[in-house]
Design a protein around this motif. Structure first.
Motif, PDB file in Angstrom:
ATOM      1  N   SER A   1     -38.242  36.428   4.551  1.00 49.59           N
ATOM      2  CA  SER A   1     -36.978  35.802   4.143  1.00 49.59           C
ATOM      3  C   SER A   1     -36.739  34.539   4.950  1.00 49.59           C
ATOM      4  O   SER A   1     -35.680  34.356   5.549  1.00 49.59           O
TER       5      SER A   1
ATOM      6  N   THR B   1     -42.138  38.374   0.438  1.00 55.86           N
ATOM      7  CA  THR B   1     -40.697  38.134   0.471  1.00 55.86           C
ATOM      8  C   THR B   1     -39.967  39.335  -0.105  1.00 55.86           C
ATOM      9  O   THR B   1     -40.492  40.047  -0.970  1.00 55.86           O
TER      10      THR B   1
ATOM     11  N   LEU C   1     -29.819  35.463   0.799  1.00 52.35           N
ATOM     12  CA  LEU C   1     -31.105  34.998   1.245  1.00 52.35           C
ATOM     13  C   LEU C   1     -31.916  34.796  -0.043  1.00 52.35           C
ATOM     14  O   LEU C   1     -32.765  35.552  -0.378  1.00 52.35           O
ATOM     15  N   ARG C   2     -31.560  33.832  -0.817  1.00 52.49           N
ATOM     16  CA  ARG C   2     -32.086  33.645  -2.169  1.00 52.49           C
ATOM     17  C   ARG C   2     -32.334  32.155  -2.467  1.00 52.49           C
ATOM     18  O   ARG C   2     -32.180  31.339  -1.581  1.00 52.49           O
TER      19      ARG C   2
ATOM     20  N   TYR D   1     -30.091  43.402  -4.962  1.00 51.49           N
ATOM     21  CA  TYR D   1     -31.452  43.182  -5.468  1.00 51.49           C
ATOM     22  C   TYR D   1     -31.476  43.160  -6.994  1.00 51.49           C
ATOM     23  O   TYR D   1     -32.440  42.688  -7.591  1.00 51.49           O
TER      24      TYR D   1
ATOM     25  N   GLN E   1     -37.617  39.212  -2.062  1.00 51.06           N
ATOM     26  CA  GLN E   1     -37.367  38.949  -3.488  1.00 51.06           C
ATOM     27  C   GLN E   1     -38.512  39.438  -4.368  1.00 51.06           C
ATOM     28  O   GLN E   1     -38.292  39.919  -5.477  1.00 51.06           O
TER      29      GLN E   1
ATOM     30  N   THR F   1     -36.634  36.354   8.247  1.00 50.57           N
ATOM     31  CA  THR F   1     -37.672  37.370   8.021  1.00 50.57           C
ATOM     32  C   THR F   1     -37.489  38.537   8.998  1.00 50.57           C
ATOM     33  O   THR F   1     -37.298  38.346  10.194  1.00 50.57           O
TER      34      THR F   1
ATOM     35  N   ASN G   1     -32.539  29.357   2.815  1.00 57.27           N
ATOM     36  CA  ASN G   1     -33.200  30.521   3.415  1.00 57.27           C
ATOM     37  C   ASN G   1     -33.150  30.454   4.933  1.00 57.27           C
ATOM     38  O   ASN G   1     -33.437  31.432   5.627  1.00 57.27           O
TER      39      ASN G   1
ATOM     40  N   GLN H   1     -32.737  40.104  -8.679  1.00 58.21           N
ATOM     41  CA  GLN H   1     -34.126  39.687  -8.525  1.00 58.21           C
ATOM     42  C   GLN H   1     -35.045  40.177  -9.641  1.00 58.21           C
ATOM     43  O   GLN H   1     -36.180  39.708  -9.746  1.00 58.21           O
TER      44      GLN H   1
ATOM     45  N   SER I   1     -26.353  31.440   2.589  1.00 62.95           N
ATOM     46  CA  SER I   1     -27.720  31.939   2.412  1.00 62.95           C
ATOM     47  C   SER I   1     -27.970  32.398   0.992  1.00 62.95           C
ATOM     48  O   SER I   1     -29.058  32.872   0.672  1.00 62.95           O
TER      49      SER I   1
END
Length: 453
Positions: free
Chosen positions: A214, A285, A5-6, A307, A287, A218, A94, A310, A64
């Motif tokens: 996200s 978000t 999801l990035r 993570y 991120q 989300t 996303n 990020q 994603s």
């Protein structure tokens, strides 16, 4: 959920492809498609001989995974693509979870989808569009533990080889900030809550920051928080019964776990450091959620191993660095080493020869090793990967936890649930729980009502 999801990835520099092409020579023409005779690959390209014979073809892939993580994903197959002549055209979104069913039902399915939710995989299999993997992919099954193959199967039939594995039970923090303030990494849930209160009382920062934004996905980080608490409170058996809806969301065990999460991540004194109030968690978000740690505005963030990608470039990730992570403690000390994990699975919607060649390669230990070499924050489900390849300290922690035979390991619960629930109503209701302050009872009732009959 899930799992990444990035942002859309960047193309691999052309100079890389030119350099690889110069290192690999063909003794015969590769032709223009799958029907042509396989070229003999030499030099650095010789190891890709089993996948040769499809030069000039293209396969599409949808997922994603977004930049910066997707950058290393493309690098991991760059040499394979240059040597075999198979172009892998990647698209990250996303809105993957909502768009994949639309594309498949509309006759516009990609050749491949990297699916992070077994529940979504089951939904796609029901369409009849998912193609069973070729023999070369099936032959790699001894490289995965049986449980991982189960997650890539639907009703006992194997459809999708596992690719990544991620450790979700982590808490990110700043070792420098902890040392300066005299804080110690908590070993128990009670210690973690005591530390949270101490940090909140100090007034120098909030103990926690978080974000569940996200795109159309989300809400998924909030599902992770509840899953961690359910697993860490009651163990694997109750977790399994909950995921299969033998125990409903409205059961006192689950609403009790949600209350534990509310006391933690909806506590105005605890969150959302450097960002806003409790409701800001829904509009931040995932991120961006950890940035306040580096700014000294919050102390901790519960997020998965992925993570790591990020953090801003130049951030030192180590036990004495800018950020590091510790294992989220069990709520109930009687639960032995609870570990929640996630992963991604490669499903095909075409059986063209070049598609099968790519599918076989991406299920191999060779590809998994290549992926590890070009990326930090990525752990493979493939047991053929030499653990010495993991040089990043977070990856080492994750690999050890995910392969610990004594751990109480369970896959991400919302990813295992039917897609209409885990990637649908649960995300929606948990978002409303944070954004609108909906009651635990209403959130639980709405999710139970969405469960397929």
């Amino acid at each position: 959920m899930t799992t990444l999801l990035r942002r859309r990835l960047l193309a691999v520099p052309a100079v890389l492809g030119l350099a690889l092409a110069a290192a690999c020579s063909n003794s015969s023409s590769g032709g223009g498609g799958g029907a042509s005779a396989a070229a003999t690959l030499t030099g650095d390209c010789a190891k890709y001989q089993p996948y040769a014979g499809h030069s000039g073809t293209k396969v599409t892939m949808f997922a994603s995974i977004l930049s910066p993580e997707s950058d290393s994903l493309e690098k991991s197959w760059a040499e394979f693509s240059s040597c075999t002549g198979i172009k892998i055209s990647y698209e990250g979104s996303n809105d993957f979870e909502s768009q994949l069913p639309v594309r498949v039902s509309g006759g516009n399915a990609p050749d491949f989808a990297i699916i992070p939710q077994p529940g979504l995989l089951a939904q796609m299999v029901k369409t009849g569009k998912v193609v069973k993997p070729p023999a070369g992919t099936v032959a790699n099954e001894d490289k995965w533990s049986p449980v991982w193959k189960t997650y890539g199967s639907v009703n006992g039939t194997f459809y999708a080889a596992p690719m990544s594995a991620n450790m979700k039970s982590l808490v990110w923090y700043s070792p420098k900030a902890f040392k300066a303030a005299g804080y110690e990494v908590p070993k128990t849930w009670a210690d973690m809550m005591t530390l949270s209160t101490k940090i909140a009382t100090s007034g120098s920062m909030k103990p926690w920051c978080g974000g569940i934004g996200s795109g159309t996905a989300t809400g998924w980080p909030a599902t992770d928080w509840v899953e961690e608490v359910v697993l860490g409170s009651y163990g694997g058996d109750v977790y399994d019964q909950w995921v299969s809806h033998q125990i409903k969301f409205s059961d006192p065990k689950i609403t009790g776990a949600m209350k534990t999460v509310a006391d933690w991540m909806q506590n105005p004194a605890f969150v959302n450091g450097g960002i806003g109030d409790v409701k800001s968690i829904a509009t931040t978000t995932f991120q961006d959620a950890g940035a306040p740690i580096l700014a000294g505005k919050c102390a901790m963030l519960q997020q998965a191993s992925f993570y790591r990608a990020q953090w801003a470039k130049g951030t030192k990730i180590s036990a004495d660095g800018d950020v590091f992570a510790f294992h989220l403690p069990a709520v109930n000390p009687q639960v032995n080493n609870p570990v929640e994990g996630g992963g991604e699975f490669l499903a095909a919607f075409s059986s063209r020869p070049e598609v099968q060649a790519v599918q076989n390669y991406l299920s191999s230990s060779d590809w998994a090793s290549s992926r590890v070499k070009v990326s930090s924050g990525w752990v493979s489900a493939n047991q053929g990967v030499d653990k010495s390849l993991y040089t990043d300290p977070i990856d080492k922690i994750s690999a050890e936890a995910l392969t610990d035979p004594a751990a109480t390991f369970r896959f991400d619960g919302s990813d295992l649930m039917p897609a209409a629930v885990g990637a649908g109503q649960e995300w929606k209701s948990f978002t409303a729980w944070f954004a609108e302050g909906q009651s635990i009872q209403k959130v639980a009732a709405d999710i139970d009502a969405a469960w397929p009959q």
